[in-house]
Design a protein around this motif. Structure first.
Motif, PDB file in Angstrom:
ATOM      1  N   GLY A   1       0.823  -1.204   0.000  1.00 29.09           N
ATOM      2  CA  GLY A   1       0.000   0.000   0.000  1.00 29.09           C
ATOM      3  C   GLY A   1       0.858   1.255   0.000  1.00 29.09           C
ATOM      4  O   GLY A   1       0.527   2.246  -0.672  1.00 29.09           O
ATOM      5  N   ALA A   2       1.975   1.220   0.734  1.00 27.30           N
ATOM      6  CA  ALA A   2       2.885   2.369   0.758  1.00 27.30           C
ATOM      7  C   ALA A   2       3.470   2.627  -0.627  1.00 27.30           C
ATOM      8  O   ALA A   2       3.605   3.786  -1.051  1.00 27.30           O
ATOM      9  N   VAL A   3       3.817   1.553  -1.344  1.00 27.48           N
ATOM     10  CA  VAL A   3       4.381   1.697  -2.690  1.00 27.48           C
ATOM     11  C   VAL A   3       3.370   2.360  -3.622  1.00 27.48           C
ATOM     12  O   VAL A   3       3.680   3.350  -4.304  1.00 27.48           O
ATOM     13  N   MET A   4       2.151   1.830  -3.670  1.00 29.98           N
ATOM     14  CA  MET A   4       1.161   2.328  -4.624  1.00 29.98           C
ATOM     15  C   MET A   4       0.786   3.782  -4.340  1.00 29.98           C
ATOM     16  O   MET A   4       0.668   4.604  -5.253  1.00 29.98           O
ATOM     17  N   PHE A   5       0.600   4.103  -3.076  1.00 26.91           N
ATOM     18  CA  PHE A   5       0.178   5.459  -2.685  1.00 26.91           C
ATOM     19  C   PHE A   5       1.265   6.484  -3.006  1.00 26.91           C
ATOM     20  O   PHE A   5       0.988   7.541  -3.578  1.00 26.91           O
ATOM     21  N   SER A   6       2.499   6.179  -2.655  1.00 28.90           N
ATOM     22  CA  SER A   6       3.597   7.133  -2.829  1.00 28.90           C
ATOM     23  C   SER A   6       4.029   7.232  -4.283  1.00 28.90           C
ATOM     24  O   SER A   6       4.352   8.321  -4.774  1.00 28.90           O
ATOM     25  N   LEU A   7       4.057   6.103  -4.975  1.00 30.51           N
ATOM     26  CA  LEU A   7       4.472   6.092  -6.375  1.00 30.51           C
ATOM     27  C   LEU A   7       3.597   7.015  -7.217  1.00 30.51           C
ATOM     28  O   LEU A   7       4.097   7.828  -7.998  1.00 30.51           O
ATOM     29  N   ALA A   8       2.284   6.885  -7.054  1.00 28.84           N
ATOM     30  CA  ALA A   8       1.355   7.694  -7.846  1.00 28.84           C
ATOM     31  C   ALA A   8       1.576   9.179  -7.604  1.00 28.84           C
ATOM     32  O   ALA A   8       1.570   9.985  -8.545  1.00 28.84           O
ATOM     33  N   ALA A   9       1.805   9.555  -6.356  1.00 32.76           N
ATOM     34  CA  ALA A   9       1.968  10.972  -6.028  1.00 32.76           C
ATOM     35  C   ALA A   9       3.232  11.552  -6.651  1.00 32.76           C
ATOM     36  O   ALA A   9       3.194  12.607  -7.298  1.00 32.76           O
ATOM     37  N   PHE A  10       4.358  10.868  -6.494  1.00 34.54           N
ATOM     38  CA  PHE A  10       5.623  11.461  -6.928  1.00 34.54           C
ATOM     39  C   PHE A  10       5.837  11.390  -8.440  1.00 34.54           C
ATOM     40  O   PHE A  10       6.452  12.289  -9.025  1.00 34.54           O
ATOM     41  N   VAL A  11       5.324  10.356  -9.080  1.00 39.19           N
ATOM     42  CA  VAL A  11       5.433  10.320 -10.542  1.00 39.19           C
ATOM     43  C   VAL A  11       4.545  11.405 -11.155  1.00 39.19           C
ATOM     44  O   VAL A  11       4.935  12.069 -12.126  1.00 39.19           O
ATOM     45  N   ALA A  12       3.345  11.615 -10.579  1.00 35.42           N
ATOM     46  CA  ALA A  12       2.469  12.687 -11.071  1.00 35.42           C
ATOM     47  C   ALA A  12       3.141  14.050 -10.920  1.00 35.42           C
ATOM     48  O   ALA A  12       3.056  14.903 -11.810  1.00 35.42           O
ATOM     49  N   LEU A  13       3.820  14.264  -9.805  1.00 35.94           N
ATOM     50  CA  LEU A  13       4.526  15.536  -9.599  1.00 35.94           C
ATOM     51  C   LEU A  13       5.705  15.683 -10.565  1.00 35.94           C
ATOM     52  O   LEU A  13       5.942  16.758 -11.113  1.00 35.94           O
ATOM     53  N   PHE A  14       6.432  14.599 -10.796  1.00 35.94           N
ATOM     54  CA  PHE A  14       7.600  14.638 -11.671  1.00 35.94           C
ATOM     55  C   PHE A  14       7.218  15.012 -13.103  1.00 35.94           C
ATOM     56  O   PHE A  14       7.832  15.895 -13.711  1.00 35.94           O
ATOM     57  N   VAL A  15       6.189  14.337 -13.628  1.00 39.14           N
ATOM     58  CA  VAL A  15       5.852  14.584 -15.031  1.00 39.14           C
ATOM     59  C   VAL A  15       5.250  15.975 -15.235  1.00 39.14           C
ATOM     60  O   VAL A  15       5.387  16.557 -16.317  1.00 39.14           O
ATOM     61  N   GLN A  16       4.618  16.536 -14.194  1.00 37.10           N
ATOM     62  CA  GLN A  16       4.052  17.875 -14.338  1.00 37.10           C
ATOM     63  C   GLN A  16       5.071  18.968 -14.021  1.00 37.10           C
ATOM     64  O   GLN A  16       5.246  19.909 -14.796  1.00 37.10           O
TER      65      GLN A  16
END
Length: 475
Positions: A265-280
């Protein structure tokens, strides 16, 4: 109509969890949030949702599920309006926490209402299928719809819930029938202590890099979090109807399952947040482009989930979980080397697809292992605890991984806050911090995989769990 009402709530909750990631960059810029404040937009919701979910289900049993469902949806809707109207960090984070409380009451009650509203047989099977399908539909629709709405204004991802929530409440009054109330002792102290304890730990981890690890607020929150969780364990041992019955943890295999679920759960929650921030923030994607960029993740996850649900009855589940975590770890470590020069095709596209496949391979067997080898009367409580473990793993993991990312950015001469005011060097440091977060995700994946090695359930036990789960849903 009842199917529409109950599945509509599930869709709204899933959409909300998906679209919030896409809105982080623009809302941080508009409200001038610190990196810690930005992370709190996600964690405040997840902490309230996960910490109060078990209590929310008990409230439905005790006071009537229709009544509590309407109350939960109503609270979620009002909180969504407050989120959309928020003009500062405190108002937004407080409203997000209120959203989590509403979801914690409505979501478990909705699933229980599926079983009590529809007669056993084809009608209930169809309702369960539609309800479950909303998770997949909401995940993909949230990426596209959320990106489109955020491009207009981040406020619309919350405001869109207001007419939908009002419609669900109105239809629920007409379509749902009330269930008999069964007055049970409610473990309110346990729910509050668990939520506050986790909040204290997450506050310390989230604010540490910016306030300083020796700050009285950080040290105080850390100590308070540990003490409150210790008191929670004492309360649960003596509670008449505990939220966390310790008897369910006597099996060491099942404890390993919950540990794996927590870190997955920690992987899925954090991954989505930081990849979304990176690409934007770093690559300059619009919110809609960012949402579309994530779609391969959903397809990879879905393909692996379909394969895993069949293989789990033939192969020891731990090897499927370990394989999934190995794929996740290798992909995340490779992803952590990326910078602003990376291109979507083929690099990001393949990476997002492969990570999704690894996640799907690992997460499908885990809930089945949670209920393997138990009687039908224990399936409900164990499934609920598994869901809580996954939900709380997200904010706790984001607190740790977010602290790693911010510390990395600051160590490279970067700064905390919106990227619009950053120099080129500071933006590069910010991107390096975002990608360093993937290392933290990889560490969580490794822990989930190592824990899975201690899961000794056989394919036969997992196959029986699949059948028992279907039986409980249809009887």
């Amino acid at each position: 109509m009842a199917t529409l009402v109950l599945s509509g709530l599930q869709l709204m909750v899933v959409l909300d969890g998906t679209v919030a990631n896409l809105a982080l960059a623009p809302l941080q810029s508009e409200l001038e949030l610190s990196d810690a404040g930005r992370n709190w937009v996600l964690t405040s919701y997840a902490l309230a949702f996960g910490g109060l979910m078990l209590l929310g289900g008990r409230l439905g049993d005790s006071y009537g599920r229709k009544k509590m469902f309407i109350a939960g949806v109503g609270l979620f809707t009002i909180a969504s309006l407050l989120c959309g109207l928020a003009n500062n960090e405190a108002m937004l984070i407080g409203a997000r926490a209120l959203q989590g409380v509403g979801a914690a009451v409505a979501s478990p009650t909705a699933l229980a209402l599926v079983a009590t509203t529809f007669a056993a047989g084809p009608a209930r099977n169809r309702a369960i299928a539609v309800f479950a399908a909303m998770t997949g539909v909401g995940s993909i629709a949230g990426l596209i719809l959320g990106g489109a709405l955020t491009q207009v204004s981040w406020r619309w991802i919350f405001l869109i819930n207001v007419p939908i929530g009002a419609l669900i409440v109105g239809l629920a009054v007409i379509a749902l029938r009330e269930t008999a109330a069964e007055r049970l002792a409610l473990d309110v102290p346990g729910a509050i202590l668990a939520t506050l304890g986790c909040t204290g730990l997450v506050f310390a981890l989230t604010e540490g890099p910016e306030l300083g690890w020796g700050s009285p607020a950080v040290v105080g929150a850390l100590v308070a979090g540990v003490v409150l969780l210790g008191v929670f364990l004492l309360v649960e041992r003596r509670a008449e109807n505990p939220l966390l019955p310790f008897v369910l943890f006597r099996n060491k295999d099942r404890v390993a399952v919950f540990v794996s679920i927590f870190f997955a759960g920690a992987v899925m929650f954090s991954l989505a947040a930081f990849v979304a921030l990176f690409v934007q923030d770093v690559l300059g994607y619009t919110p809609l482009q960012a949402g579309l960029a994530f779609v391969p993740f959903a397809f990879g996850l879905g393909a692996a989930a379909a394969a895993s649900s069949k293989l789990v009855a033939r192969i020891e589940p731990r090897w499927l979980i370990v394989t999934g975590t190995v794929i996740m770890t290798a992909s995340l470590l490779y992803g952590s080397t990326m910078d602003g020069s990376v291109r979507y095709l083929p690099t990001l596209f393949v990476l997002v697809l492969v990570v999704g496949f690894g996640v799907g391979l690992a997460v499908v067997p885990l809930p089945l292992c949670a209920i393997a080898g138990v009687g039908s009367h224990e399936i409900g409580p164990l499934s609920a605890i598994a869901q809580v473990a996954q939900t709380l793993g997200g904010p706790v993991g984001l607190g740790i991984i977010g602290a790693m990312a911010t510390s990395k950015t600051l160590s490279l001469g970067g700064t905390s806050g919106a990227v619009a005011d950053m120099t080129e060097a500071q933006l590069a440091a910010q991107g390096a911090g975002y990608m360093f977060a993937l290392v933290g995700c990889a560490v969580c994946a490794v822990i989930a995989g190592i824990s899975a090695l201690f899961i000794r359930f056989t394919p036969e036990q997992v196959a029986q769990a699949q059948e028992a789960e279907k039986s409980v849903q249809t009887t």
